[in-house]
Motif scaffolding. Structure first.
Motif, PDB file in Angstrom:
ATOM      1  N   LYS A   1       7.063  11.371  -7.734  1.00 16.81           N
ATOM      2  CA  LYS A   1       6.145  11.741  -7.507  1.00 16.81           C
ATOM      3  C   LYS A   1       4.761  10.835  -6.872  1.00 16.81           C
ATOM      4  O   LYS A   1       6.083   9.575  -6.739  1.00 16.81           O
ATOM      5  CB  LYS A   1       4.885  11.857  -9.258  1.00 16.81           C
ATOM      6  N   VAL A   2       4.176  10.826  -5.887  1.00 21.30           N
ATOM      7  CA  VAL A   2       4.120   9.700  -5.271  1.00 21.30           C
ATOM      8  C   VAL A   2       2.407   8.962  -5.738  1.00 21.30           C
ATOM      9  O   VAL A   2       1.522  10.711  -5.753  1.00 21.30           O
ATOM     10  CB  VAL A   2       3.664  10.570  -3.612  1.00 21.30           C
ATOM     11  N   THR A   3       1.318   8.388  -5.533  1.00 25.93           N
ATOM     12  CA  THR A   3       0.335   8.604  -5.701  1.00 25.93           C
ATOM     13  C   THR A   3      -0.486   8.666  -4.734  1.00 25.93           C
ATOM     14  O   THR A   3       0.143   9.114  -3.366  1.00 25.93           O
ATOM     15  CB  THR A   3      -0.179   7.056  -6.461  1.00 25.93           C
ATOM     16  N   GLY A   4      -2.107   9.405  -5.210  1.00 32.30           N
ATOM     17  CA  GLY A   4      -2.455   9.986  -3.709  1.00 32.30           C
ATOM     18  C   GLY A   4      -3.478   9.272  -2.673  1.00 32.30           C
ATOM     19  O   GLY A   4      -3.679   9.250  -2.370  1.00 32.30           O
ATOM     20  N   GLY A   5      -3.993   8.437  -3.460  1.00 34.75           N
ATOM     21  CA  GLY A   5      -4.782   7.290  -2.738  1.00 34.75           C
ATOM     22  C   GLY A   5      -4.278   6.041  -1.684  1.00 34.75           C
ATOM     23  O   GLY A   5      -2.734   5.696  -1.655  1.00 34.75           O
ATOM     24  N   LYS A   6      -5.313   5.052  -1.681  1.00 29.29           N
ATOM     25  CA  LYS A   6      -4.069   3.641  -0.516  1.00 29.29           C
ATOM     26  C   LYS A   6      -3.359   2.759  -1.535  1.00 29.29           C
ATOM     27  O   LYS A   6      -3.034   1.605  -0.941  1.00 29.29           O
ATOM     28  CB  LYS A   6      -5.149   3.186   0.178  1.00 29.29           C
ATOM     29  N   SER A   7      -4.075   2.397  -2.314  1.00 26.80           N
ATOM     30  CA  SER A   7      -3.835   1.828  -4.390  1.00 26.80           C
ATOM     31  C   SER A   7      -3.788   2.211  -5.038  1.00 26.80           C
ATOM     32  O   SER A   7      -3.658   3.467  -5.516  1.00 26.80           O
ATOM     33  CB  SER A   7      -4.780   0.690  -3.993  1.00 26.80           C
ATOM     34  N   VAL A   8      -3.145   1.605  -6.141  1.00 29.42           N
ATOM     35  CA  VAL A   8      -2.610   1.864  -7.431  1.00 29.42           C
ATOM     36  C   VAL A   8      -2.571   0.912  -8.785  1.00 29.42           C
ATOM     37  O   VAL A   8      -2.815  -0.320  -7.672  1.00 29.42           O
ATOM     38  CB  VAL A   8      -1.465   2.764  -7.380  1.00 29.42           C
ATOM     39  N   SER A   9      -3.677   1.504  -9.621  1.00 31.71           N
ATOM     40  CA  SER A   9      -4.299   0.543 -10.487  1.00 31.71           C
ATOM     41  C   SER A   9      -3.217   0.655 -12.008  1.00 31.71           C
ATOM     42  O   SER A   9      -2.759   1.037 -12.329  1.00 31.71           O
ATOM     43  CB  SER A   9      -5.702   0.608 -11.428  1.00 31.71           C
ATOM     44  N   LEU A  10      -2.780  -0.472 -12.580  1.00 28.74           N
ATOM     45  CA  LEU A  10      -1.299  -0.733 -13.327  1.00 28.74           C
ATOM     46  C   LEU A  10      -1.590  -1.295 -14.141  1.00 28.74           C
ATOM     47  O   LEU A  10      -2.455  -2.107 -14.031  1.00 28.74           O
ATOM     48  CB  LEU A  10      -0.188  -1.406 -13.205  1.00 28.74           C
TER      49      LEU A  10
END
Length: 71
Positions: A30-39
């Motif tokens: 899968k690919v995250t949808g936004g410009k950034s990701v929070s882990l």
């Protein structure tokens, strides 16, 4: 070479300023949808490895940090 930074927000999650490809528990890419990701960095998220805001509820404390990766 592309530089990628991972920022640990003070008392919060790791932030990656990029779309991220990952493989879920079912083995699907899968690919995250936004410009950034929070882990998650506190270990309490119900959406691991992603942050769900639990760090606020459990009053997680950690200093801000930043890592650069050359790729």
């Amino acid at each position: 070479m592309t530089e990628l930074s991972i920022r640990g927000r003070e008392n919060g999650p790791y932030m990656i300023e990029a779309k991220v490809r990952y493989v879920d528990a079912d083995g699907e890419e899968k690919v995250t949808g936004g410009k950034s990701v929070s882990l998650c960095r506190c270990g309490g998220s119900c959406r691991k490895p992603f942050c769900d805001g639990t760090h606020r509820k459990i009053e997680f404390q950690a200093p801000a940090t930043e890592v650069w990766i050359d790729r």
